[in-house]
Motif scaffolding. Structure first.
Motif, PDB file in Angstrom:
ATOM      1  N   ILE A  97       0.871  -1.169   0.000  1.00 23.01           N
ATOM      2  CA  ILE A  97       0.000   0.000   0.000  1.00 23.01           C
ATOM      3  C   ILE A  97       0.910   1.221   0.000  1.00 23.01           C
ATOM      4  N   ILE A  98       0.668   2.116  -0.955  1.00 20.66           N
ATOM      5  CA  ILE A  98       1.521   3.292  -1.130  1.00 20.66           C
ATOM      6  C   ILE A  98       0.633   4.527  -1.258  1.00 20.66           C
ATOM      7  N   ALA A  99       0.955   5.553  -0.469  1.00 21.28           N
ATOM      8  CA  ALA A  99       0.318   6.864  -0.638  1.00 21.28           C
ATOM      9  C   ALA A  99       1.422   7.846  -0.990  1.00 21.28           C
ATOM     10  N   ASP A 100       1.211   8.584  -2.081  1.00 22.91           N
ATOM     11  CA  ASP A 100       2.250   9.502  -2.572  1.00 22.91           C
ATOM     12  C   ASP A 100       1.935  10.978  -2.312  1.00 22.91           C
ATOM     13  N   GLY A 101       0.933  11.239  -1.496  1.00 18.01           N
ATOM     14  CA  GLY A 101       0.540  12.611  -1.207  1.00 18.01           C
ATOM     15  C   GLY A 101      -0.716  13.024  -1.948  1.00 18.01           C
ATOM     16  N   LYS A 102      -1.028  12.330  -3.041  1.00 18.35           N
ATOM     17  CA  LYS A 102      -2.235  12.608  -3.821  1.00 18.35           C
ATOM     18  C   LYS A 102      -3.154  11.399  -3.894  1.00 18.35           C
ATOM     19  N   SER A 103      -2.556  10.225  -4.068  1.00 24.85           N
ATOM     20  CA  SER A 103      -3.324   9.001  -4.284  1.00 24.85           C
ATOM     21  C   SER A 103      -2.845   7.907  -3.342  1.00 24.85           C
ATOM     22  N   VAL A 104      -3.693   6.879  -3.210  1.00 23.50           N
ATOM     23  CA  VAL A 104      -3.341   5.659  -2.489  1.00 23.50           C
ATOM     24  C   VAL A 104      -3.471   4.510  -3.475  1.00 23.50           C
ATOM     25  N   ALA A 105      -2.411   3.719  -3.586  1.00 24.68           N
ATOM     26  CA  ALA A 105      -2.422   2.548  -4.449  1.00 24.68           C
ATOM     27  C   ALA A 105      -2.333   1.299  -3.588  1.00 24.68           C
ATOM     28  N   VAL A 106      -3.215   0.340  -3.855  1.00 24.28           N
ATOM     29  CA  VAL A 106      -3.125  -0.985  -3.251  1.00 24.28           C
ATOM     30  C   VAL A 106      -2.657  -1.902  -4.366  1.00 24.28           C
ATOM     31  N   LYS A 107      -1.380  -2.277  -4.263  1.00 27.22           N
ATOM     32  CA  LYS A 107      -0.728  -3.003  -5.363  1.00 27.22           C
ATOM     33  C   LYS A 107      -0.600  -4.476  -5.022  1.00 27.22           C
ATOM     34  N   ASP A 108      -0.956  -5.323  -5.981  1.00 26.29           N
ATOM     35  CA  ASP A 108      -0.754  -6.760  -5.886  1.00 26.29           C
ATOM     36  C   ASP A 108       0.545  -7.063  -6.617  1.00 26.29           C
ATOM     37  N   ARG A 109       1.612  -7.392  -5.880  1.00 27.90           N
ATOM     38  CA  ARG A 109       2.934  -7.616  -6.487  1.00 27.90           C
ATOM     39  C   ARG A 109       2.939  -8.836  -7.393  1.00 27.90           C
ATOM     40  N   LYS A 110       2.143  -9.835  -7.071  1.00 25.90           N
ATOM     41  CA  LYS A 110       2.147 -11.066  -7.851  1.00 25.90           C
ATOM     42  C   LYS A 110       1.425 -10.889  -9.188  1.00 25.90           C
ATOM     43  N   ARG A 111       0.258 -10.248  -9.152  1.00 27.87           N
ATOM     44  CA  ARG A 111      -0.549 -10.087 -10.375  1.00 27.87           C
ATOM     45  C   ARG A 111      -0.186  -8.847 -11.173  1.00 27.87           C
ATOM     46  N   TYR A 112       0.662  -7.974 -10.584  1.00 28.46           N
ATOM     47  CA  TYR A 112       1.070  -6.729 -11.231  1.00 28.46           C
ATOM     48  C   TYR A 112      -0.150  -5.895 -11.619  1.00 28.46           C
ATOM     49  N   LYS A 113      -1.026  -5.733 -10.640  1.00 31.77           N
ATOM     50  CA  LYS A 113      -2.239  -4.902 -10.779  1.00 31.77           C
ATOM     51  C   LYS A 113      -2.345  -4.045  -9.535  1.00 31.77           C
ATOM     52  N   GLN A 114      -3.152  -2.987  -9.618  1.00 29.93           N
ATOM     53  CA  GLN A 114      -3.360  -2.134  -8.451  1.00 29.93           C
ATOM     54  C   GLN A 114      -4.693  -1.419  -8.539  1.00 29.93           C
ATOM     55  N   ASP A 115      -5.182  -1.006  -7.370  1.00 32.02           N
ATOM     56  CA  ASP A 115      -6.342  -0.136  -7.269  1.00 32.02           C
ATOM     57  C   ASP A 115      -5.822   1.206  -6.775  1.00 32.02           C
ATOM     58  N   ILE A 116      -6.327   2.287  -7.350  1.00 34.16           N
ATOM     59  CA  ILE A 116      -5.878   3.626  -6.967  1.00 34.16           C
ATOM     60  C   ILE A 116      -7.090   4.479  -6.611  1.00 34.16           C
ATOM     61  N   TRP A 117      -6.981   5.186  -5.466  1.00 32.49           N
ATOM     62  CA  TRP A 117      -8.027   6.106  -5.021  1.00 32.49           C
ATOM     63  C   TRP A 117      -7.387   7.431  -4.622  1.00 32.49           C
ATOM     64  N   PRO A 118      -8.133   8.511  -4.684  1.00 39.14           N
ATOM     65  CA  PRO A 118      -7.621   9.781  -4.159  1.00 39.14           C
ATOM     66  C   PRO A 118      -7.379   9.656  -2.651  1.00 39.14           C
ATOM     67  N   LEU A 119      -6.235  10.111  -2.170  1.00 36.23           N
ATOM     68  CA  LEU A 119      -5.889  10.014  -0.753  1.00 36.23           C
ATOM     69  C   LEU A 119      -6.973  10.622   0.132  1.00 36.23           C
ATOM     70  N   GLY A 120      -7.518  11.763  -0.281  1.00 37.90           N
ATOM     71  CA  GLY A 120      -8.526  12.454   0.515  1.00 37.90           C
ATOM     72  C   GLY A 120      -9.825  11.694   0.652  1.00 37.90           C
ATOM     73  N   ARG A 121     -10.007  10.603  -0.094  1.00 32.02           N
ATOM     74  CA  ARG A 121     -11.228   9.808  -0.027  1.00 32.02           C
ATOM     75  C   ARG A 121     -10.980   8.455   0.641  1.00 32.02           C
ATOM     76  N   THR A 122      -9.864   8.347   1.412  1.00 30.16           N
ATOM     77  CA  THR A 122      -9.549   7.104   2.103  1.00 30.16           C
ATOM     78  C   THR A 122      -9.396   7.379   3.599  1.00 30.16           C
ATOM     79  N   PRO A 123      -9.523   6.344   4.436  1.00 27.30           N
ATOM     80  CA  PRO A 123      -9.342   6.535   5.884  1.00 27.30           C
ATOM     81  C   PRO A 123      -7.930   6.991   6.263  1.00 27.30           C
TER      82      PRO A 123
END
Length: 193
Positions: free
Chosen positions: A73-99
């Motif tokens: 799980i990575i937040a870069d200041g704008k977005s949050v990515a939940v990355k699956d290292r095995k499948r090389y896929k991710q979900d991305i949401w705006p940081l301000g819309r996450t807990p």
């Protein structure tokens, strides 16, 4: 604040003690710019995962999950990515819309934030619940601070379906160097959303 749970003080003394406690937590937490440590996550299905984390406030966090989990799980200041290292896929949401937004804000003010709905001051732990509308629906985050040191020890996130995920942190060091590249989201990875 909607409710304050204290059992041994009068209402006026309880409110004053709670306000003072929250002001101390504000000062401590807002003084933290970087943090590293280890975590254990307890999922709503009973699963337990662990790993390491790093925070650089405002807005940046990285959770490295130990195997067999394939998540980052990575937040870069704008977005949050939940990355699956095995499948090389991710979900991305705006940081301000996450807990995570509340933990990673430039500063927090638990004494006046209208989203703070419950404060529970106990001899060893201070719990603060914040209700928010996120990308996942309405939910809440309850942060638990050590009553003696004001250190953040745990947070519990309850989603719109009432499912709770708890994260406990330990071996925490603050004010330590953190590599900025930890918080880089690779936007070239395909997104599931």
């Amino acid at each position: 604040m909607a409710s304050i749970a204290l059992t041994t003080l009068s209402a006026g003394a309880a409110f004053a003690a709670t306000g003072e406690t929250l002001a101390e937590i504000n000062r401590y937490f807002n003084g933290i710019k970087t943090m590293r440590g280890e975590f254990s996550q307890f999922g709503p299905d009973g699963s337990i995962t662990s790993g390491r984390f790093a925070i650089q406030r405002p807005g940046r966090i990285r959770f490295f999950y130990d195997k067999p989990s394939n998540l980052d799980i990575i937040a870069d200041g704008k977005s949050v990515a939940v990355k699956d290292r095995k499948r090389y896929k991710q979900d991305i949401w705006p940081l301000g819309r996450t807990p995570l937004r509340f933990l990673l804000d430039t500063s927090i003010d638990l004494t006046s934030d209208a989203k703070v709905t419950r404060v529970d001051v106990q001899p060893d732990i201070v719990s603060v619940t914040v209700e928010e509308s996120t990308a996942f629906g309405d939910g809440s985050i309850t942060m638990m601070f050590d009553a003696a040191t004001n250190e953040l020890k745990q947070w519990n996130v309850v989603d719109s379906k009432g499912q709770e995920t708890s994260v406990s942190i330990y071996n925490v060091k603050t004010g330590v160097p953190v590599d900025p590249s930890l918080f880089e989201i690779d936007y070239r990875i395909p997104s599931n959303n």
